[in-house]
Design a protein around this motif. Structure first.
Motif, PDB file in Angstrom:
ATOM      1  N   THR A 169     -22.692   1.094  11.873  1.00 23.48           N
ATOM      2  CA  THR A 169     -23.469   1.652  11.327  1.00 23.48           C
ATOM      3  C   THR A 169     -24.212   2.830  11.071  1.00 23.48           C
ATOM      4  O   THR A 169     -24.996   3.575  10.252  1.00 23.48           O
ATOM      5  CB  THR A 169     -24.675   1.457  13.685  1.00 23.48           C
ATOM      6  OG1 THR A 169     -23.272   2.862  13.759  1.00 23.48           O
ATOM      7  CG2 THR A 169     -24.949   0.883  13.764  1.00 23.48           C
ATOM      8  N   ASP A 205     -21.294   1.677  22.041  1.00 23.75           N
ATOM      9  CA  ASP A 205     -22.396   2.133  21.022  1.00 23.75           C
ATOM     10  C   ASP A 205     -23.055   0.591  20.882  1.00 23.75           C
ATOM     11  O   ASP A 205     -23.995   0.436  20.122  1.00 23.75           O
ATOM     12  CB  ASP A 205     -21.930   2.534  19.750  1.00 23.75           C
ATOM     13  CG  ASP A 205     -21.729   3.975  19.994  1.00 23.75           C
ATOM     14  OD1 ASP A 205     -21.924   4.827  21.046  1.00 23.75           O
ATOM     15  OD2 ASP A 205     -20.715   4.029  19.678  1.00 23.75           O
ATOM     16  N   ALA A 207     -25.415  -0.953  21.934  1.00 20.83           N
ATOM     17  CA  ALA A 207     -27.319  -0.427  22.607  1.00 20.83           C
ATOM     18  C   ALA A 207     -27.194  -0.235  21.144  1.00 20.83           C
ATOM     19  O   ALA A 207     -28.105  -0.862  20.522  1.00 20.83           O
ATOM     20  CB  ALA A 207     -27.837   0.584  23.849  1.00 20.83           C
ATOM     21  N   LYS A 208     -26.577   0.967  20.349  1.00 23.23           N
ATOM     22  CA  LYS A 208     -27.587   1.636  19.501  1.00 23.23           C
ATOM     23  C   LYS A 208     -26.620  -0.219  18.213  1.00 23.23           C
ATOM     24  O   LYS A 208     -27.548   0.187  17.189  1.00 23.23           O
ATOM     25  CB  LYS A 208     -26.552   2.600  19.594  1.00 23.23           C
ATOM     26  CG  LYS A 208     -26.592   3.602  18.273  1.00 23.23           C
ATOM     27  CD  LYS A 208     -26.309   4.667  17.366  1.00 23.23           C
ATOM     28  CE  LYS A 208     -24.408   4.515  17.090  1.00 23.23           C
ATOM     29  NZ  LYS A 208     -24.196   5.581  16.758  1.00 23.23           N
ATOM     30  N   SER A 210     -26.779  -3.095  18.699  1.00 19.25           N
ATOM     31  CA  SER A 210     -27.839  -4.177  18.338  1.00 19.25           C
ATOM     32  C   SER A 210     -29.370  -3.341  18.128  1.00 19.25           C
ATOM     33  O   SER A 210     -30.185  -3.918  17.644  1.00 19.25           O
ATOM     34  CB  SER A 210     -27.879  -4.088  20.138  1.00 19.25           C
ATOM     35  OG  SER A 210     -29.123  -4.892  20.651  1.00 19.25           O
ATOM     36  N   LYS A 211     -29.879  -2.318  18.376  1.00 21.12           N
ATOM     37  CA  LYS A 211     -30.898  -1.499  17.728  1.00 21.12           C
ATOM     38  C   LYS A 211     -30.990  -1.838  16.454  1.00 21.12           C
ATOM     39  O   LYS A 211     -32.014  -1.887  15.770  1.00 21.12           O
ATOM     40  CB  LYS A 211     -31.314  -0.018  18.424  1.00 21.12           C
ATOM     41  CG  LYS A 211     -33.006   0.487  17.907  1.00 21.12           C
ATOM     42  CD  LYS A 211     -32.816   1.965  18.628  1.00 21.12           C
ATOM     43  CE  LYS A 211     -34.146   2.164  18.435  1.00 21.12           C
ATOM     44  NZ  LYS A 211     -34.164   2.186  16.836  1.00 21.12           N
ATOM     45  N   PHE A 212     -29.882  -1.030  15.655  1.00 20.78           N
ATOM     46  CA  PHE A 212     -29.983  -1.197  13.969  1.00 20.78           C
ATOM     47  C   PHE A 212     -30.228  -2.709  13.778  1.00 20.78           C
ATOM     48  O   PHE A 212     -30.480  -2.626  13.235  1.00 20.78           O
ATOM     49  CB  PHE A 212     -28.908  -0.496  14.048  1.00 20.78           C
ATOM     50  CG  PHE A 212     -28.079  -0.671  12.322  1.00 20.78           C
ATOM     51  CD1 PHE A 212     -28.391   0.079  11.990  1.00 20.78           C
ATOM     52  CD2 PHE A 212     -27.811  -2.105  12.192  1.00 20.78           C
ATOM     53  CE1 PHE A 212     -28.283   0.540  10.356  1.00 20.78           C
ATOM     54  CE2 PHE A 212     -27.603  -1.698  11.090  1.00 20.78           C
ATOM     55  CZ  PHE A 212     -27.186  -0.598   9.884  1.00 20.78           C
ATOM     56  N   ARG A 214     -31.615  -5.134  15.320  1.00 20.73           N
ATOM     57  CA  ARG A 214     -33.014  -5.491  15.538  1.00 20.73           C
ATOM     58  C   ARG A 214     -34.265  -4.757  14.364  1.00 20.73           C
ATOM     59  O   ARG A 214     -35.508  -5.346  13.889  1.00 20.73           O
ATOM     60  CB  ARG A 214     -33.839  -5.055  17.067  1.00 20.73           C
ATOM     61  CG  ARG A 214     -33.260  -5.997  17.752  1.00 20.73           C
ATOM     62  CD  ARG A 214     -33.741  -5.494  19.021  1.00 20.73           C
ATOM     63  NE  ARG A 214     -33.905  -4.794  19.589  1.00 20.73           N
ATOM     64  CZ  ARG A 214     -32.863  -3.863  20.483  1.00 20.73           C
ATOM     65  NH1 ARG A 214     -32.076  -4.245  20.880  1.00 20.73           N
ATOM     66  NH2 ARG A 214     -33.651  -2.708  20.591  1.00 20.73           N
ATOM     67  N   ASP A 215     -33.507  -3.291  14.693  1.00 24.58           N
ATOM     68  CA  ASP A 215     -35.641  -2.742  13.207  1.00 24.58           C
ATOM     69  C   ASP A 215     -34.454  -3.624  12.282  1.00 24.58           C
ATOM     70  O   ASP A 215     -35.991  -3.337  11.029  1.00 24.58           O
ATOM     71  CB  ASP A 215     -34.322  -0.970  13.353  1.00 24.58           C
ATOM     72  CG  ASP A 215     -34.652  -0.567  14.695  1.00 24.58           C
ATOM     73  OD1 ASP A 215     -35.565  -1.356  15.663  1.00 24.58           O
ATOM     74  OD2 ASP A 215     -34.099   0.418  14.587  1.00 24.58           O
ATOM     75  N   LYS A 217     -34.123  -6.608  11.454  1.00 24.89           N
ATOM     76  CA  LYS A 217     -33.959  -8.197  11.057  1.00 24.89           C
ATOM     77  C   LYS A 217     -32.430  -8.661  10.370  1.00 24.89           C
ATOM     78  O   LYS A 217     -33.032  -9.379  10.755  1.00 24.89           O
ATOM     79  CB  LYS A 217     -35.284  -8.685  10.293  1.00 24.89           C
ATOM     80  CG  LYS A 217     -37.086  -7.887  11.180  1.00 24.89           C
ATOM     81  CD  LYS A 217     -37.312  -8.651  10.219  1.00 24.89           C
ATOM     82  CE  LYS A 217     -38.690  -7.859  10.933  1.00 24.89           C
ATOM     83  NZ  LYS A 217     -38.846  -6.405  11.132  1.00 24.89           N
TER      84      LYS A 217
END
Length: 276
Positions: A169, A205, A207-208, A210-212, A214-215, A217
């Motif tokens: 990331t 990390d 969660a971070k 996973s958010k990356f 999702r954001d 797509k």
């Protein structure tokens, strides 16, 4: 008389010492790095500076006017000295072409707002940046956990063509190539091709990451906890990003160190699909 001479010499030597301190002449040895990108990793001993991602970031920072620095290792860790032009002539506007080589420099030191600056008067490269990747195994083998903590393995994908992308990331070039990989998956998924993103981020990390995903797509599988040792086994050294293509039998048939070249990757996939 003798005492007077000794006293006079002491005064002269003291004056010379003070002059030398004010003059700030220094000799330093360290690695030339980007003064901003250096801080993307909290522990530079575990995450050495000098990957393709680091150089890409250094190039972007240079274009924005951010300077390079000399990272000097000592018993406490690393100290950064921001590099300024002096008598030494660079080949460009700054020291970008020397990133991330190890050098010895001489120059004038000054301190401003707790930051150290060195005006470079001479520079000698003592160590080049890169070494050749270590030889890799012919067949791919990798087991990691996905973002849900479930064990995953390349063995489960035998019979498919796999594009395995090593990324992180915090890696700017990795982020840039994600849309290309997503587009390739969209066009080739129905043809038996799978994209897998092996993230170098730590499992803690998740969660971070996973958010990356999702954001942005990202719809292909993301595994986490890939190491430089994993990368070396695949023959791509320690550089991020890096990509390998694995055929249906599990054999590594193509490697790319650095950002992918979409046209070349698509051509490789087309050739493998036609071989079926």
């Amino acid at each position: 008389m003798r005492n007077l001479i000794i006293t006079a010499l002491f005064i002269i030597l003291s004056a010379v010492s003070v002059f030398a301190q004010k003059d700030g002449h220094v000799k330093l040895k360290g690695q030339v790095v980007c003064s901003a990108c250096w801080f993307e990793a909290t522990d530079r001993k575990k995450n050495p500076y000098g990957t393709t991602a680091d150089i890409e970031c250094a190039t972007d920072c240079s274009e924005k006017g951010l300077p390079q620095a000399l990272a000097v290792e000592d018993e406490k860790g690393f100290t950064l000295y921001i590099l300024e032009k002096g008598a030494y002539e660079t080949t460009g506007k700054d020291f970008l072409n020397i990133v991330p080589k190890t050098v010895e420099i001489e120059g004038e030191l000054r301190t401003e707002k707790d930051k150290r600056f060195v005006k470079v008067n001479s520079l000698k490269v003592v160590k080049e940046a890169f070494v050749k990747p270590t030889p890799a195994a012919e067949f791919a083998s990798l087991s990691l956990k996905d973002l849900a903590g479930i064990d995953k393995s390349l063995v489960d994908y035998k019979g498919k063509i796999v594009v395995l992308n090593f990324w992180a990331t915090w890696c700017a070039p990795c982020r840039k190539e994600m849309p290309y990989l997503a587009a390739i998956r969209k066009d080739y998924a129905a043809k038996g091709v799978e994209i897998i993103g092996a993230a170098g981020d730590a499992a803690s990390d998740a969660a971070k990451v996973s958010k990356f995903a999702r954001d942005r797509k990202i719809d292909f599988p993301i595994w986490i906890g890939a190491s430089t040792k994993d990368m070396e086994r695949f023959g791509v050294g320690k550089v991020l990003p890096a990509t390998v293509v694995i055929d249906r039998s599990g054999k590594i048939v193509w490697r790319e160190i650095g950002m992918i070249k979409p046209i070349a990757l698509r051509r490789q996939l087309d050739n493998l699909i036609e071989e079926k």
